[in-house]
Design an enzyme around this catalytic site. Structure first.
Site, PDB file in Angstrom:
ATOM      1  N   ASP A  71      -0.054   4.739   0.983  1.00 55.72           N
ATOM      2  CA  ASP A  71      -1.158   5.596   1.430  1.00 55.72           C
ATOM      3  C   ASP A  71      -2.377   5.435   0.515  1.00 55.72           C
ATOM      4  OD1 ASP A  71      -0.109   6.975  -0.708  1.00 55.72           O
ATOM      5  OD2 ASP A  71       0.096   8.889   0.334  1.00 55.72           O
ATOM      6  N   SER A  72      -2.249   4.587  -0.519  1.00 52.15           N
ATOM      7  CA  SER A  72      -3.421   4.187  -1.306  1.00 52.15           C
ATOM      8  C   SER A  72      -4.447   3.513  -0.403  1.00 52.15           C
ATOM      9  CB  SER A  72      -3.017   3.236  -2.442  1.00 52.15           C
ATOM     10  OG  SER A  72      -2.246   2.166  -1.933  1.00 52.15           O
ATOM     11  N   ASP A 118       4.457   4.469   3.497  1.00 48.10           N
ATOM     12  CA  ASP A 118       4.412   5.789   2.848  1.00 48.10           C
ATOM     13  C   ASP A 118       4.369   6.904   3.881  1.00 48.10           C
ATOM     14  OD1 ASP A 118       4.556   5.473   0.124  1.00 48.10           O
ATOM     15  OD2 ASP A 118       2.383   5.250  -0.151  1.00 48.10           O
ATOM     16  N   GLU A 164       6.852  11.155  -1.905  1.00 44.99           N
ATOM     17  CA  GLU A 164       6.654  11.593  -3.280  1.00 44.99           C
ATOM     18  C   GLU A 164       7.437  12.868  -3.578  1.00 44.99           C
ATOM     19  OE1 GLU A 164       2.459  11.988  -4.027  1.00 44.99           O
ATOM     20  OE2 GLU A 164       2.042   9.933  -3.399  1.00 44.99           O
ATOM     21  N   GLU A 216       5.470   6.189 -11.271  1.00 42.89           N
ATOM     22  CA  GLU A 216       4.024   6.001 -11.437  1.00 42.89           C
ATOM     23  C   GLU A 216       3.513   6.764 -12.654  1.00 42.89           C
ATOM     24  OE1 GLU A 216       1.671   6.339  -7.889  1.00 42.89           O
ATOM     25  OE2 GLU A 216      -0.161   5.861  -8.984  1.00 42.89           O
TER      26      GLU A 216
HETATM   27  O1  KIV Z   1       0.243   4.353  -2.148  1.00 41.91           O
HETATM   28  C1  KIV Z   1       0.624   3.393  -2.840  1.00 41.91           C
HETATM   29  O2  KIV Z   1       0.080   2.291  -2.769  1.00 41.91           O
HETATM   30  C2  KIV Z   1       1.742   3.598  -3.746  1.00 41.91           C
HETATM   31  C3  KIV Z   1       2.060   2.536  -4.724  1.00 41.91           C
HETATM   32  C4  KIV Z   1       0.954   2.154  -5.588  1.00 41.91           C
HETATM   33  C5  KIV Z   1       3.284   2.814  -5.483  1.00 41.91           C
HETATM   34  O3  KIV Z   1       2.367   4.599  -3.669  1.00 41.91           O
END
Ligand code: KIV
Length: 258
Positions: free
Chosen positions: A47-48, A86, A116, A183
């Protein structure tokens, strides 16, 4: 059936064999294909993407529809890599929401889902796993909690945090998570967790002793130059390459003003 497809068991076996696991984010077809061709065994539609693709200030704005859209795009690359998605913010608050959300991402093409949290989401994690959907945990600094935490802070410095992280990691592993992202966990605590659970830890900003490492690909290749986390050393400068290519092309036919 693709005989080269990486499986959850394959990722777990890498820890057993002492083979480090390389993991990267991929949010679309070309990046998933390129990273797969580069031999990365674990890809994540994180979700980044909210920040590095969609321009949101943080991940709390990412919707399930956006995650599905990007998982579908990455899955069209049919990677040999195990492809995860995610579960976005507030999509796994109850057991039934968690199961429904995990199903939506697998229908979109994810081989596994990630969410998470630790013991506080254990009922959701167990329910997801009981439907046969592989689950990856995510502990330490939890970006979906950025608003309540008031920023992105390193975890594991205080003894209570250290003990809670260890207990959360053990609980997720016992519940059947096949891997756990750590993280921004202090390096000694990440090492201790890695040595005390049977499933692989995948670190991001958590020192060298995790079983694998994951990065946001845009950070690694310098494709999001407006912010780079302190722990990342970019291996390319794609932003500069793009600008130079565009300027070279433009200057080949646009005459400078007189
Ligand atoms: O959202 C994401 O890209 C992540 C990773 C960086 C672990 O959770």
């Amino acid at each position: 059936m693709n005989s080269k497809k990486i499986t959850v068991a394959g990722i777990r076996a890498m820890k057993t064999c002492g083979e480090k696991i390389a993991a990267l984010t991929a949010y679309d077809f070309p990046m998933a294909k390129l990273l797969d061709e580069a031999g990365v065994p674990l890809l994540l539609v994180g979700d980044s993407l909210g920040m590095v693709v969609l321009g949101y200030p943080d991940t709390t704005h990412v919707t399930m529809a956006e995650m599905e859209h990007h998982v579908r795009a990455a899955a069209r690359a049919k990677p040999n890599a195990l492809l995860g998605g995610d579960l976005p913010f507030k999509s796994y608050e109850t057991i039934s929401e968690a199961v429904a959300s995990a199903k939506r991402l697998t229908v979109a093409g994810a081989d596994f889902v990630k969410a998470e949290g630790g013991r506080e989401i254990l009922p959701q994690v167990k329910a997801i796993i009981s439907t046969g959907i592989p689950f990856c945990g995510h502990l330490g600094m939890l970006p979906q909690h950025v608003l309540e935490e008031g920023g992105y802070h390193i975890k594991g410095k205080k003894d209570a945090e250290h003990q809670a992280l260890l207990a959360d990691a053990k609980a997720l592993a016992e519940a059947g998570a096949f891997a756990i992202v750590l993280e921004l966990v202090t390096a000694p605590v990440a090492k201790e967790i890695s040595q005390n659970i049977s499933v692989p830890t995948i670190g991001i900003g958590s020192g060298p002793d995790c079983d694998g490492q994951i990065l946001v690909t845009q950070d690694l290749i310098g494709a999001f130059p407006w912010f780079t986390p302190r722990f990342v050393k970019p291996r390319a400068n794609c932003a500069a390459e793009i600008k130079a290519a565009v300027a070279g092309w433009k200057n080949s036919f646009v005459l400078p003003p007189k």
